[in-house]
Design an enzyme around this catalytic site. Structure first.
Site, PDB file in Angstrom:
ATOM      1  N   ARG A 126       4.096   5.872   1.746  1.00 55.37           N
ATOM      2  CA  ARG A 126       4.644   7.229   1.781  1.00 55.37           C
ATOM      3  C   ARG A 126       4.110   8.038   0.607  1.00 55.37           C
ATOM      4  NH1 ARG A 126      10.639   7.161  -0.701  1.00 55.37           N
ATOM      5  NH2 ARG A 126      10.435   5.333  -1.995  1.00 55.37           N
ATOM      6  N   ASP A 130       4.053  -4.881  -7.391  1.00 60.91           N
ATOM      7  CA  ASP A 130       3.478  -3.610  -6.936  1.00 60.91           C
ATOM      8  C   ASP A 130       4.043  -2.433  -7.730  1.00 60.91           C
ATOM      9  OD1 ASP A 130       5.752  -4.650  -5.342  1.00 60.91           O
ATOM     10  OD2 ASP A 130       5.785  -2.641  -4.504  1.00 60.91           O
ATOM     11  N   GLY A 190       0.827  -1.219   0.000  1.00 58.17           N
ATOM     12  CA  GLY A 190       0.000   0.000   0.000  1.00 58.17           C
ATOM     13  C   GLY A 190       0.847   1.248   0.000  1.00 58.17           C
ATOM     14  N   LYS A 228       4.533  11.776  -3.371  1.00 53.90           N
ATOM     15  CA  LYS A 228       5.402  10.697  -2.880  1.00 53.90           C
ATOM     16  C   LYS A 228       6.354  11.327  -1.870  1.00 53.90           C
ATOM     17  CE  LYS A 228       8.274   7.001  -4.788  1.00 53.90           C
ATOM     18  NZ  LYS A 228       8.660   6.381  -6.066  1.00 53.90           N
ATOM     19  N   ASP A 235       9.253   5.670   7.451  1.00 53.13           N
ATOM     20  CA  ASP A 235       8.965   7.010   7.972  1.00 53.13           C
ATOM     21  C   ASP A 235       8.029   7.809   7.070  1.00 53.13           C
ATOM     22  OD1 ASP A 235      10.578   7.533   5.839  1.00 53.13           O
ATOM     23  OD2 ASP A 235      12.135   8.595   6.952  1.00 53.13           O
ATOM     24  N   GLY A 236       7.665   7.215   5.924  1.00 55.59           N
ATOM     25  CA  GLY A 236       6.734   7.894   5.033  1.00 55.59           C
ATOM     26  C   GLY A 236       7.349   9.024   4.228  1.00 55.59           C
TER      27      GLY A 236
END
Ligand code: AMP
Ligand code: MG
Length: 497
Positions: free
Chosen positions: A98, A257, A95, A118, A130-131
């Site tokens: 980030r 993905d 998913g 992004k 940490d995204g």
């Protein structure tokens, strides 16, 4: 009484079908606040194509938008759910860890385009991450994506890069950034796998119906739309991977993905272009077994399509044996489709207007010699057009004084005598598809290093200018047409996560 001024829209005119039609396939979410956003780059031409107000977006307000600090009117940020096979192993939940889909806009050509951030912070899909994104990988995706676009290869594109003013911790502390990218959609093979793995056939069907309507609407009338969809995705990928191979592009992380069902190149991470031709080339530091080596890409695309086929099986036929039989035919014919795209493209690179029997062997002969002589892939094809015009010097410089190359040259020239075009027209056609400029690894690294270490964006800007016209030689850009003097030996790319 004063009437309050309407909130500025910056030209965004969102129409968010994914959010509207696919409830349950995403989580609504907000971007993290960036402390001091600063616009590093706005793609004005793309902004214009999207009917956005490029001038307004160049202001500090634009930086706040592209950092995710201020939501443009109509945006509905969400994190998309997907799963994926990573290096062959299945992760049932990946998913957008980030990334956030801001929404969809309709461009000047009437095409629906996703606007996605992004590096905009953690989401419920972040797992241990940490995204965030660092400026280097953001600019890398910007450069390579725009280069691919200029080369005529289907790709997501970069709309903006913003420095957040925050440091992100990787091996060292690095400047943080957010990339805004634009895609036909962000539906991946892994999006189907997410719901198939949960045996949620209703959602797989819902997603397939949506994807067909959005990307392959003609298939709604097909006798078996889901089988036709699988075939269409397979055809799009066959065409795409052939184009990658023909320009020497290595994606580096072809996990399911990272494969878009639209047929666009997506998720630029440790990608890079080959210099000298070698099918075994791997640049990515995490691809230790060479799964995604240059020459393996067609095989890996087919493997990924088989995973898509598995996810679609219950839709293809209620009789599972029949479904497997039908899907297998599609996966099997991928090789044929791919080879035909590749051979057509390779013939065009060689100045041949239509493939004839023997052309495959001719092309393979050249590639074999390039491999042996560590010839530069891009320069050789460019030099073939010079040879058509009577100048063989550059070509010979690539192969040395070599009897087998001499034989090959004679075979090729004999083959060209059966071509209708005159040499000038042939050379021009070749130069319109064989690039002189590709994102050479040392130039990409130099541009990123200047931007990160010295906050100097000039090399990045120049590189973008060079790569925007990859087929047109321009004075002053000679250094962009050659590999690094010490070649690619030991060159490593990193995922940048
Ligand atoms: P990628 O390698 O960029 O294709 O990412 C693979 C998966 O890891 C996706 O689900 C990403 O959202 C997630 N991911 C990558 N980097 C980060 C990060 N820094 N924080 C959270 N999730 C991440
Ligand atoms: Mg990815």
């Amino acid at each position: 009484m004063t009437i309050p001024a309407p909130a500025p829209t910056f030209g965004f005119n969102f129409d968010n079908t994914y959010a509207r039609d696919l409830e349950g396939l995403y989580i609504e979410w907000q971007a993290a606040l960036a402390p001091t956003p600063k616009l590093v780059k706005l793609n004005r031409a793309l902004a214009d194509e999207l009917k956005l107000d490029a001038d307004a977006l160049t202001s500090p307000a634009g930086a706040a938008i592209f950092a995710g600090n201020v939501l443009p009117v109509g945006a509905k940020p969400l994190a998309q759910a997907y799963a994926g096979h990573q290096f062959g192993g299945f992760s049932p939940q990946l998913g957008d860890g980030r990334a956030l889909l801001l929404g969809e806009v309709i461009d000047r050509h009437g095409q629906r385009r996703d606007i996605q951030f992004k590096g905009s912070g953690r989401t419920p899909f972040s797992r241990g991450g940490d995204g965030k994104a660092a400026l280097g990988p953001v600019l890398r995706e910007y450069i390579i994506g725009e280069a691919m676009y200029a080369l005529g290869i289907p790709t997501t594109r970069a709309l903006a890069a913003v420095a957040t003013g925050e440091a992100v911790q990787r091996e060292t502390r690095l400047p943080g950034a957010v990339l805004t990218r634009v895609a036909a959609s962000h539906i991946r093979v892994g999006t189907f796998q997410f719901f198939a793995a949960r045996s949620d056939i209703t959602k797989v069907r819902q997603l397939a119906d949506y994807a067909i309507a959005r990307h392959y609407p003609a298939l709604q009338q097909a006798a078996n739309p889901y089988l036709a969809f699988l075939q269409a995705v397979s055809n799009a990928q066959a065409a795409l991977i052939a184009q990658w191979m023909l320009v020497g592009f290595i994606h580096g992380v072809m996990n399911t993905d990272n494969m878009a069902i639209s047929g666009e190149t997506i998720d630029y991470g440790p990608c890079a272009f080959i210099d000298s031709y070698d099918p075994n080339t791997v640049f990515s530091s995490i691809d230790t077994h060479g799964r995604y080596a240059y020459g393996n890409q067609p095989t890996m695309a087919r493997w990924n399509l088989a995973r898509l086929a598995e996810a679609l099986l219950p839709l293809i036929d209620p009789d599972s044996d029949q479904a497997v039989k039908l899907a297998t035919e599609v996966i099997t014919n991928f090789a044929e489709h791919y080879s035909s795209h590749w051979l057509n493209g390779m013939c065009a690179k060689l100045g041949l207007s239509h493939p004839e029997a023997g052309d495959l062997a001719l092309a393979e002969g050249l590639l074999g010699m390039m491999h042996k002589q560590t010839a530069d892939y891009t320069q050789v094809f460019r030099a073939l057009a010079d040879a058509v015009l009577g100048n063989e010097d550059v070509l010979w410089a690539q192969f040395g004084d070599n009897a087998s190359f001499d034989r090959w040259l004679q075979q090729w020239q004999a083959r060209l005598t059966r071509e209708p075009r005159d040499p000038a027209a042939r050379a021009q056609a070749m130069n319109s598809i064989n690039p002189i400029y590709i994102p050479r690894n040392h130039q990409v690294e130099a541009a990123l290093d200047a931007a990160i270490t010295h906050a100097d964006l000039a090399p990045f800007e120049t590189l973008l200018e060079v790569l925007a016209q990859p087929f047109t030689p321009r004075a002053g850009f000679e250094a962009y047409a050659t590999p690094a003097s010490d070649g690619n030996a030991g060159y490593r790319t990193f995922c940048g996560t």
